[in-house]
Design a protein around this motif. Structure first.
Motif, short mmCIF file in Angstrom:
data_model
loop_
_atom_site.label_atom_id
_atom_site.label_comp_id
_atom_site.label_asym_id
_atom_site.label_seq_id
_atom_site.Cartn_x
_atom_site.Cartn_y
_atom_site.Cartn_z
N SER A 132 -6.90 -5.13 6.05
CA SER A 132 -6.41 -6.29 5.31
C SER A 132 -4.99 -6.68 5.71
N SER A 133 -4.84 -7.85 6.33
CA SER A 133 -3.51 -8.37 6.63
C SER A 133 -2.93 -9.09 5.41
N HIS A 134 -3.80 -9.69 4.61
CA HIS A 134 -3.41 -10.38 3.37
C HIS A 134 -4.47 -10.07 2.31
N ALA A 135 -4.04 -10.11 1.07
CA ALA A 135 -4.99 -10.01 -0.05
C ALA A 135 -4.77 -11.21 -0.97
N SER A 178 1.78 -4.42 4.43
CA SER A 178 2.93 -3.92 5.19
C SER A 178 2.71 -4.14 6.68
N GLU A 179 3.64 -4.83 7.34
CA GLU A 179 3.52 -5.06 8.78
C GLU A 179 3.50 -3.73 9.53
N HIS A 180 4.32 -2.80 9.09
CA HIS A 180 4.39 -1.49 9.74
C HIS A 180 3.05 -0.76 9.65
N LEU A 181 2.48 -0.71 8.45
CA LEU A 181 1.21 0.00 8.28
C LEU A 181 0.05 -0.76 8.94
N LEU A 182 0.14 -2.09 8.96
CA LEU A 182 -0.90 -2.87 9.63
C LEU A 182 -0.98 -2.49 11.11
N LYS A 183 0.17 -2.37 11.75
CA LYS A 183 0.19 -1.96 13.16
C LYS A 183 -0.28 -0.51 13.32
N VAL A 233 -12.38 -11.80 5.77
CA VAL A 233 -13.33 -10.83 6.31
C VAL A 233 -14.08 -10.07 5.22
N ASN A 234 -13.51 -9.98 4.00
CA ASN A 234 -14.20 -9.15 3.01
C ASN A 234 -13.80 -9.48 1.58
N PHE A 235 -14.66 -9.01 0.68
CA PHE A 235 -14.48 -9.08 -0.77
C PHE A 235 -14.31 -7.64 -1.27
N GLU A 236 -13.34 -7.39 -2.15
CA GLU A 236 -13.25 -6.10 -2.83
C GLU A 236 -12.52 -6.30 -4.15
N MET A 237 -12.03 -5.22 -4.80
CA MET A 237 -11.59 -5.37 -6.18
C MET A 237 -10.24 -4.73 -6.52
N GLU A 238 -9.42 -4.40 -5.52
CA GLU A 238 -8.16 -3.72 -5.82
C GLU A 238 -6.93 -4.23 -5.05
N SER A 239 -7.09 -4.77 -3.85
CA SER A 239 -5.96 -4.93 -2.95
C SER A 239 -4.91 -5.94 -3.37
N SER A 240 -5.29 -7.01 -4.05
CA SER A 240 -4.30 -8.03 -4.41
C SER A 240 -3.21 -7.44 -5.31
N ALA A 241 -3.59 -6.71 -6.33
CA ALA A 241 -2.61 -6.09 -7.23
C ALA A 241 -1.84 -5.00 -6.51
N LEU A 242 -2.51 -4.23 -5.66
CA LEU A 242 -1.83 -3.18 -4.90
C LEU A 242 -0.72 -3.77 -4.04
N PHE A 243 -1.04 -4.82 -3.27
CA PHE A 243 -0.05 -5.42 -2.38
C PHE A 243 1.07 -6.08 -3.16
N ALA A 244 0.72 -6.88 -4.17
CA ALA A 244 1.73 -7.65 -4.89
C ALA A 244 2.69 -6.74 -5.67
N ALA A 248 6.54 -5.63 -4.42
CA ALA A 248 7.62 -6.03 -5.32
C ALA A 248 8.48 -4.83 -5.73
N LEU A 249 7.87 -3.65 -5.79
CA LEU A 249 8.59 -2.43 -6.16
C LEU A 249 9.17 -1.70 -4.95
N GLY A 250 8.96 -2.25 -3.75
CA GLY A 250 9.57 -1.67 -2.55
C GLY A 250 8.73 -0.67 -1.80
N HIS A 251 7.43 -0.65 -2.05
CA HIS A 251 6.54 0.29 -1.36
C HIS A 251 5.79 -0.41 -0.22
N GLN A 252 5.30 0.40 0.71
CA GLN A 252 4.53 -0.10 1.84
C GLN A 252 3.04 0.05 1.51
N CYS A 253 2.28 -1.05 1.61
CA CYS A 253 0.88 -1.03 1.16
C CYS A 253 -0.05 -1.58 2.22
N ILE A 254 -1.21 -0.98 2.31
CA ILE A 254 -2.26 -1.44 3.24
C ILE A 254 -3.62 -1.05 2.66
#
Length: 287
Positions: A132-135, A178-183, A233-244, A248-254
């Motif tokens: 996931s590059s975006h959620a 996270s761009e770093h984790l995406l790579k 590419v896909n449907f799921e049920m967690e990533s939007s809240a995880l990323f946002a 916002a709290l300063g963590h790296q998410c993928i």
């Protein structure tokens, strides 16, 4: 600011209330899974397990894999659980739980979701890895927080909403990974793209049983949508809240998911234990 007992809720042992763990139980790299049983599937690869706990749906195993300190934690299903998990993980590293005050120095965790999903492109096979590059969230969790989404994120969410035509009560939001984790997790085995996070499994994802759905053509519209060369590419049920929340709290998410259904082709996996173990190994080796 000192957080009162009603806001920063701890159990009788001083652990964060829902996860039931303390700061010493947590590693910097956290693998988040929905399924409780998947935690043991991950820790089976560990060279050493230093912590095991289980509280409600939150199973936690921490240990070492090839010298890396890693936590595997189950979240249960849905963005509502992610709201709990991200806030309590952040509290474990960025709040002094004894003093109930923010620490002067913040810590950034790597929050890596390993999940399952429905594939929304006919050319991607069941059991493929979806990165996931975006959620884009069609849930409401992030709307409760003062999150400053970028103009690019706002544009993508608005473009998808306009193209698909979600019910008026739904306001999609978008957060990048996270761009770093995406790579770090990108490779020949992965299909990178936009993930849509739903607040439910049936009608919110266009499934129609006895009650029906107001999003009957959502999958076909999502399959046809593209934005700056990226497709859904896909449907799921967690990533939007995880990323946002995580960002916002300063963590790296993928998020990296195993596709167990192809919605355009009406296919569903006949069993994916071996393939999930392969995805777990893929992620662990890249950590």
């Amino acid at each position: 600011m000192k957080y009162p007992a009603s806001e920063l809720v701890l159990d009788s042992h001083g652990n964060v209330y829902h996860l039931g763990i303390s700061p010493k139980d947590l590693a910097p790299d956290v693998l988040l899974v929905g399924d409780q049983n998947r935690v043991a599937a991950i820790s089976a690869f560990f060279d050493e397990i230093t912590h095991r706990s289980e509280h409600r749906e939150f199973v936690c195993h921490t240990g070492y894999y090839k010298g890396k300190h890693i936590t595997a934690l189950s979240t249960g299903i849905g963005t509502d659980n992610i709201d709990i998990v991200v806030n309590e993980l952040d509290a474990l590293v960025n709040i002094d739980l004894n003093e109930r005050t923010n620490k002067t120095q913040t810590t950034s965790l790597n929050l890596i979701r390993i999940g399952t999903c429905g594939i929304l492109q006919a050319d991607i096979d069941v059991h493929s890895y979806l990165l996931s590059s975006h959620a884009i969230g069609i849930d409401n969790v992030a709307h409760f927080y003062p999150i400053a989404f970028s103009e690019a994120e706002k544009s993508l969410a608005q473009a998808l909403d306009s193209f698909v035509g979600f019910p008026d009560e739904i306001t999609p939001y978008c957060s990048t990974s996270s761009e770093h984790l995406l790579k770090q997790f990108s490779g020949d085995k992965t299909h990178e793209g936009i993930t849509v996070t739903s607040s439910g499994f049936y009608a919110p994802q266009g499934r129609s049983l006895r009650l029906g759905t107001r999003t009957s053509e959502v999958n076909e519209k999502l399959e046809a949508f593209s934005f700056n060369g990226k497709r859904v590419v896909n449907f799921e049920m967690e990533s939007s809240a995880l990323f946002a929340l995580g960002k916002a709290l300063g963590h790296q998410c993928i998020t990296i998911c195993l596709g167990i259904a192809n919605r355009p082709r009406m296919e569903f996996s006949k069993g994916y234990e071996q393939e999930m173990n392969g995805l777990i190994q893929y992620v662990l080796d890249r950590i």
